[in-house]
Write an enzyme that holds these catalytic residues in place. Structure first.
Site, PDB file in Angstrom:
ATOM      1  CE1 TYR A  82       1.122  -0.600   4.350  1.00 11.86           C
ATOM      2  CE2 TYR A  82       0.549   1.720   4.278  1.00 11.86           C
ATOM      3  CZ  TYR A  82       1.172   0.666   4.898  1.00 11.86           C
ATOM      4  OH  TYR A  82       1.865   0.874   6.060  1.00 11.86           O
ATOM      5  CB  SER A 131       1.194   4.000  13.672  1.00 12.71           C
ATOM      6  OG  SER A 131      -0.024   3.868  14.349  1.00 12.71           O
ATOM      7  CE  LYS A 132      -1.477  -0.962   6.480  1.00 17.29           C
ATOM      8  NZ  LYS A 132      -1.861  -2.365   6.649  1.00 17.29           N
ATOM      9  NE  ARG A 133       0.172  -0.272  16.636  1.00 19.15           N
ATOM     10  CZ  ARG A 133       0.393   0.736  17.475  1.00 19.15           C
ATOM     11  NH1 ARG A 133      -0.537   1.108  18.323  1.00 19.15           N
ATOM     12  NH2 ARG A 133       1.550   1.364  17.469  1.00 19.15           N
ATOM     13  N   GLY A 166      -5.051   3.297  11.524  1.00 20.89           N
ATOM     14  CA  GLY A 166      -5.771   3.373  10.258  1.00 20.89           C
ATOM     15  C   GLY A 166      -5.330   4.620   9.523  1.00 20.89           C
TER      16      GLY A 166
END
Ligand code: GLU
Length: 482
Positions: free
Chosen positions: A12, A250-252, A254
């Site tokens: 991504y 962060s990806k966490r 979202g």
């Protein structure tokens, strides 16, 4: 000028990477330069199939295209690091021959123990250079015995290294603090620190833009250029992007994948406009910038070094702005994927395409994301509108008052012909009635609007009534009186 975007194929596109790619693209394009895509896939554990195609596709959707790359070809390929192993080997051998790097046979367990011991002694956990003093014969014997090794860069043990960042000027590092880091891993793959230098040099990259997190390895990279006798490109380390609380994005949490933003109905114009302001600002106040404006105004020197704050409300603001700039035809087209489900709900509404246009037109002003249009306009499409009946009751009115008021409105509305069923005429007729009789606007228009929409918030009753048409509007108000 040649710049490059050098992502790892993670599957991504991180919004921060989009910002980097945008800066690199604009830097190249503002000076008629070349923009290169290079895939940094030396960490094969992270490899995701199809990642390169997705990356190229999402950037193309944004408006960023490459002049060279794995998909576009060019004279400096291959553009995928895992296909350049031979090139790295050649340069590593060259440095081995000159004694600028060395074989290290330390096993991972030993390194772990060493790090723990150094940390306990409050020393920085960097490599203790055990293998740096191995003799040539010792090295040859170990290799013959089949011992696994990595290749490490030999840092100067004293003195200082001064490096120049385009945005920060000179930065001085104490050599004794630099680790002899790994350039070639035991599987023969180069690390970022090696491959990046070899590639930027052999691909004749003139300007490197990369995140501030790379500043700590910057002197090591520059020393590597010096070992080869190469002139390094110009480096600009661009600011970190922090969330509103001051933490890392962060990806966490979202919301970092550009693909997700696309899915939610953010427009490329809005994403670009938002991203460019993460670390750069035009001279004038106005922050609305088209891609053309950016190409004309962007100057590398004006990139700021203070951390950029990711403010999603600002992104929504830009998205709303660019949605309002769309022609109705374009917007209907863009909203289509989000409206498909709604359309399935209705069978008997007037000509569907025209209806759709009217519905979208009504929401254009307040739409922030295309994906909201489905939920916002569902009520238009429902043949049997369901809502909490208490919502019909305005302030101090009783249920009976509401019923009476709606009945009065019905008797007026019934007399308006299909032909006159336009919001201006509806408004004029009803407002005249309210004014002449000295009635309160809210007592009538609130229940009318709720009867038509079933919503707490929606466009006004006259606009909605026009779009719904006479028959459907009367049906809904009658239902409310029941
Ligand atoms: N592959 C590196 C990254 O994704 C590239 C950094 C650079 O541009 O040198 O962070």
């Amino acid at each position: 000028m040649r710049t490059r975007f050098a992502p790892s194929p993670t599957g991504y596109l991180h919004i921060g990477s989009l910002r980097t790619a945008l800066f690199e693209y604009l830097a190249a394009k503002s000076l008629n330069g070349t923009f290169v895509l290079r895939i940094e896939d030396t960490d094969q554990k992270r490899e995701v199939p199809g990642a390169i195609e997705n990356l190229v596709e999402i950037l193309k959707w944004i408006g960023i295209e490459f002049d060279e790359g794995p998909h576009a070809g060019g004279n400096y390929g291959p553009y995928i690091q895992s296909q350049r192993k031979k090139i790295y080997k050649k340069y590593a051998d060259e440095l081995l021959g000159r004694g600028e790097v060395y074989h290290c046979f330390c096993a991972p367990e030993r390194l772990e123990k060493m790090r723990a011991e150094r940390t306990a002694k409050k020393l920085p956990p960097r490599y203790d250079r055990t293998c740096r003093s191995l003799s040539k014969t010792e090295v040859e014997e170990k290799i013959k015995r089949g011992e696994r090794y990595v290749i490490r860069q030999k840092m100067p043990l004293e003195g200082e290294t001064t490096v120049r960042d385009l945005l920060r000027g000179d930065i001085v590092f104490k050599n004794e603090e630099l680790e002899d880091h790994v350039l070639i891993k035991s599987d023969g793959m180069p690390t970022y620190q090696f491959a990046n230098v070899i590639d930027d040099h052999t691909m004749e990259i003139t300007h490197v833009f990369r995140g501030e997190e790379w500043i700590s390895s910057f002197p090591k990279n520059i020393l590597l250029y010096r070992s080869f006798g190469w002139t390094p490109p110009v480096f600009a380390h661009i600011p970190l992007i922090l969330n509103k609380e001051g933490g890392k994005l962060s990806k966490r949490q979202g919301d970092v994948a550009v693909e997700d933003y696309k899915e939610k109905g953010y427009l490329p114009e809005a994403l670009l406009n938002f991203c460019i302001l993460l670390g750069w600002h035009p001279k004038e106040e106005n922050e609305i910038l088209s891609f053309e404006d950016m190409k004309a105004k962007f100057k590398i020197e004006d990139i700021r070094i203070s951390p950029a704050v990711f403010d999603s409300e600002k992104l929504d603001y830009f998205n709303g702005y660019y949605i309002r700039q769309k022609s109705l035809d374009e917007l209907v087209e863009l909203c289509w994927p989000y409206l498909k489900e709604n359309l399935k709900m209705t069978e008997n509404r007037k000509k569907k395409t025209e209806f759709l246009r009217e519905v979208v037109a009504l929401e254009q002003e307040r739409l922030k994301k295309l994906s909201e249009i489905g939920e916002l306009t569902k009520f238009f499409f429902e043949d049997d509108l369901q809502y909490d009946q208490n919502l019909l009751v305005w302030k101090k009115l009783t249920v009976d008052d509401v019923k009476e008021n709606l009945k009065k409105l019905l008797s007026i509305l019934e007399n308006i012909s299909e032909k006159d069923w336009k919001k201006e005429i509806l408004e004029k007729t009803i407002m005249e009635f309210l004014n002449v009789s000295g009635l309160k606007v809210g007592d009538y228009l609130w229940p009318m609007r709720v009867a038509l929409t079933g919503q707490k918030a929606s466009p006004g009753p006259f606009e909605v009534a026009e779009v719904l048409g006479k028959e459907e509007s009367l049906k809904r108000i009658e239902k409310a009186t029941d």
